[in-house]
Write a protein that holds these residues in place. Structure first.
Motif, PDB file in Angstrom:
ATOM      1  N   SER A  42       0.828  -1.147   0.150  1.00  0.00           N
ATOM      2  CA  SER A  42       0.018   0.064   0.011  1.00  0.00           C
ATOM      3  C   SER A  42       0.826   1.119  -0.064  1.00  0.00           C
ATOM      4  CB  SER A  42      -0.973  -0.035   1.176  1.00  0.00           C
ATOM      5  OG  SER A  42      -0.214   0.198   2.300  1.00  0.00           O
ATOM      6  N   ARG A  70      -4.656  11.793  -9.261  1.00  0.00           N
ATOM      7  CA  ARG A  70      -3.733  11.133  -8.301  1.00  0.00           C
ATOM      8  C   ARG A  70      -2.618  10.626  -9.186  1.00  0.00           C
ATOM      9  NH1 ARG A  70      -3.420   5.936  -6.660  1.00  0.00           N
ATOM     10  NH2 ARG A  70      -5.703   5.545  -7.689  1.00  0.00           N
ATOM     11  N   CYS A 130       3.176   2.742  -4.762  1.00  0.00           N
ATOM     12  CA  CYS A 130       1.895   2.576  -5.687  1.00  0.00           C
ATOM     13  C   CYS A 130       2.062   1.318  -6.358  1.00  0.00           C
ATOM     14  CB  CYS A 130       1.706   3.671  -6.380  1.00  0.00           C
ATOM     15  SG  CYS A 130       2.940   4.772  -6.768  1.00  0.00           S
ATOM     16  N   ASN A 175       2.181   8.817  -3.039  1.00  0.00           N
ATOM     17  CA  ASN A 175       0.973   9.115  -3.630  1.00  0.00           C
ATOM     18  C   ASN A 175       0.418  10.368  -3.521  1.00  0.00           C
ATOM     19  OD1 ASN A 175      -1.490   8.163  -4.982  1.00  0.00           O
ATOM     20  ND2 ASN A 175      -2.218   6.692  -3.119  1.00  0.00           N
TER      21      ASN A 175
END
Ligand code: NAG
Ligand code: NAG
Ligand code: NAG
Ligand code: NAG
Ligand code: NAG
Length: 243
Positions: A18, A108, A21, A91
């Motif tokens: 997590s 994003r 990415c 991120n």
């Protein structure tokens, strides 16, 4: 006990997945500057703009006032990162609303900071009778790609080790390897099959010289033999003539 270990492994795996990415939008070299573009044209003075690094807000402008600016944002709204560190890998998300709070844009991007390859790769060669084995090595070989060049032209092989059939090689063929990652590449020196050399000359050139030399000596001997035979015959004829 095994169960606990397994849970721990999954836990760590989950965390690492997590944090990194799934796919990097941008790869940038450590120490470089990089601007994450805001892909929204016509950003207006009164628009509300929020940039987040993971879940932390690094820039917030609302009602024409900058409330948070731990990172510089250009007038066009792009996030300006300077002297990138490994910890800048993240991120990054952005949100744009108009002055009444109506949604305009959300995006994003995942930024991955990686080190440039700085050292030149080195080729280890093993040239046996039937095959040539080359191994390309470089300092810090993490996440690098390998490519091979034969006579300066790229081959399709992309493994660390290259194996070539000697029968298909010319002694003049040279090889080099190209080690690369997303932000840099380095080339090795050219290498040739070293066993084919004899006194610094190509094996086949040497064979050719020896063969030519041998051939000349053979012709000389033949000529000599013919001459001696003729001489003997002449002598015999002369003796016969006297009689
Ligand atoms: C990146 O951040 C967004 C929004 O904060 C989130 O929805 C998404 O799951 C994150 N992705 C990864 C791979 O961490
Ligand atoms: C990054 O930007 C800073 C300030 O704008 C500048 O001094 C530096 O030379 C830049 N670094 C690179 C690698 O371009
Ligand atoms: C944040 O904004 C203040 C006031 O405009 C400015 O002095 C400061 O340099 C800014 N900080 C950064 C990191 O851009
Ligand atoms: C070179 O290759 C030959 C045959 O593949 C092998 O027997 C030999 O051990 C290798 N030598 C080195 C130094 O790796
Ligand atoms: C080396 O590989 C990189 C990445 O694939 C490529 O961009 C570069 O042009 C290659 N260099 C040479 C000299 O083949």
């Amino acid at each position: 006990m095994r169960g606990i270990v397994l849970i721990f492994i999954l836990y760590w795996y989950g965390i690492s997945v997590s944090n990194a990415c799934g796919k990097c939008t941008f790869y940038v070299a450590l120490g470089d500057n990089f601007s994450i573009p805001l892909e929204h044209k016509n950003l207006r003075e009164h628009d509300e703009l929020i940039w987040k690094k993971n879940s932390e807000t690094v820039y917030k402008k609302k009602k024409n006032r900058v409330q948070i600016n731990t990172t510089v944002v250009s007038s066009s709204g792009s996030l300006q990162l300077i002297d990138l560190k490994m910890t800048d890998s993240a991120n990054y998300s952005v949100e744009v609303h108009d002055k009444n709070g109506a949604f305009l844009k959300e995006d994003r991007k995942c930024l991955c900071v990686i080190e440039k390859i700085l050292s030149k790769p080195h080729i280890q060669s093993n040239c046996s009778k039937s095959k040539l084995t080359l191994t390309c090595s470089v300092k810090k070989p993490n996440n690098v790609k390998y490519a091979w060049l034969k006579n300066k032209k790229e081959m399709k092989e992309n493994t660390k080790t290259l194996i070539e059939d000697k029968k298909k090689l010319k002694s003049s063929d040279t090889f080099s390897c190209n080690v690369s990652n997303e932000v840099s590449y380095q080339m090795s020196d050219d290498i040739k099959c070293p066993d084919d050399k004899l006194l610094g000359l190509d094996f086949w050139v040497m064979v050719a010289i020896l063969a030519t030399g041998g051939g000349l000596i053979l012709i000389l001997i033949l000529v000599l033999v013919v001459c001696v035979c003729r001489r003997l015959k002449q002598n015999k004829d002369r003796e016969r003539g006297k009689m």
